[in-house]
Design an enzyme around this catalytic site. Structure first.
Site, short mmCIF file in Angstrom:
data_model
loop_
_atom_site.label_atom_id
_atom_site.label_comp_id
_atom_site.label_asym_id
_atom_site.label_seq_id
_atom_site.Cartn_x
_atom_site.Cartn_y
_atom_site.Cartn_z
N GLY A 33 0.77 -1.66 0.10
CA GLY A 33 0.21 -0.04 0.08
C GLY A 33 0.94 1.60 0.46
CG ASN A 34 -0.45 4.87 -1.47
OD1 ASN A 34 -1.02 5.79 -1.29
ND2 ASN A 34 -1.09 3.88 -2.13
NE ARG A 35 3.29 7.60 5.16
CZ ARG A 35 4.28 9.59 5.74
NH1 ARG A 35 5.43 9.06 5.08
NH2 ARG A 35 4.09 10.19 6.21
#
Ligand code: CTP
Ligand code: CA
Length: 236
Positions: A33-35
């Site tokens: 995922g990413n932030r």
């Protein structure tokens, strides 16, 4: 001076906004995922709807709290997507009838090529490390630009970390040209800035590379400035 919340200058426009960050599964319990919190994209959707637009907000892993106001808005339809492929389908579908598409979502560039049916176990790895094979996801924005209807405006976002070799603006300009978008909102990010924050700063570039706006402030203020920029290029 426009009074906040009373402008109706987007009335009659159909708008699609993607927000949040996609997650690519590794196995039933893990993902890449990413932030991205989705706050900036949700603010873009809310600003448009408050100014009279009809909005489809495609949300990828946006917290319910961040999404609540959008879910309650009479002119916003919220659709959820998990992976880049799901986001692609939802956005492409909604974009067919849209006047403006804003891709604020952080889309995973790669997905895991073989998603495990069962939870990966160290025992079966049989070594000191493992390698995940990744395969590139389709570029949704590129697809939107390629199939853009007459009069449709396509806006991209680019979260960039400043480098030593190239300025943020130069990277943004190259990306705006490469993507063929009408506007690219360049957002400086780093380990400690840009993501969960309530404040933001953007440099909004035209396809030519011209800086058309440099808003700084709350994510909502920045969103309103982005819509001003969209209106600016639509009437040109
Ligand atoms: N984007 C997209 N589909 C992808 C990747 C990105 O639609 N598979 C969109 C993002 O939503 C954003 C824009 O493209 O609006 C720019 O994303 P960015 O990650 O900055 O661009 P990339 O072309 O993926 O380049 P980079 O190698 O810098 O990640
Ligand atoms: Ca990318």
């Amino acid at each position: 001076l426009a009074i906040a919340g009373r402008r109706r200058d987007l009335a009659g426009l159909d708008v699609v906004v993607s927000a949040g960050g996609t997650r690519e599964p590794i196995d039933p319990v893990r993902f890449i995922g990413n932030r991205s919190s989705g706050k900036q994209g949700v603010a873009v959707a809310l600003a448009a709807a408050d100014r009279g637009a009809d909005v489809v907000l495609v949300a990828a892993h946006v917290d319910d709290g961040v999404l609540a106001e959008a879910c309650a808005h009479p002119r916003i339809a919220v659709r959820r997507a998990g992976t880049a492929a799901e986001l692609a389908e939802a956005v492409t579908d909604a974009a067919a009838a849209a006047d403006v598409v804003v891709m604020a979502a952080a889309v995973a560039d790669y997905r895991v090529s073989h998603v495990a049916e069962r939870k990966l176990a160290k025992e079966s790895a049989g070594g000191p490390g493992i390698t995940l094979e990744l395969v590139e996801n389709a570029d949704i924005l590129a697809g939107l630009v390629a199939s853009r209807r007459a009069g449709q405006t396509v806006v991209g976002f680019a979260a960039e970390t400043p480098g030593e070799d190239e300025t943020l603006l130069d990277r943004g300009r190259r990306k705006a040209a490469r993507k063929g978008v009408d506007l690219l909102a360049v957002n400086e990010v780093g380990w400690t800035s840009g993501f969960e924050a309530d404040e933001n700063a953007l440099v909004v570039l035209a396809r030519s590379g011209e800086v058309v706006a440099e808003p700084r402030g709350s994510k909502r203020e920045v969103a309103d400035a982005l819509w001003d920029a969209v209106l600016g290029i639509r009437v040109r």
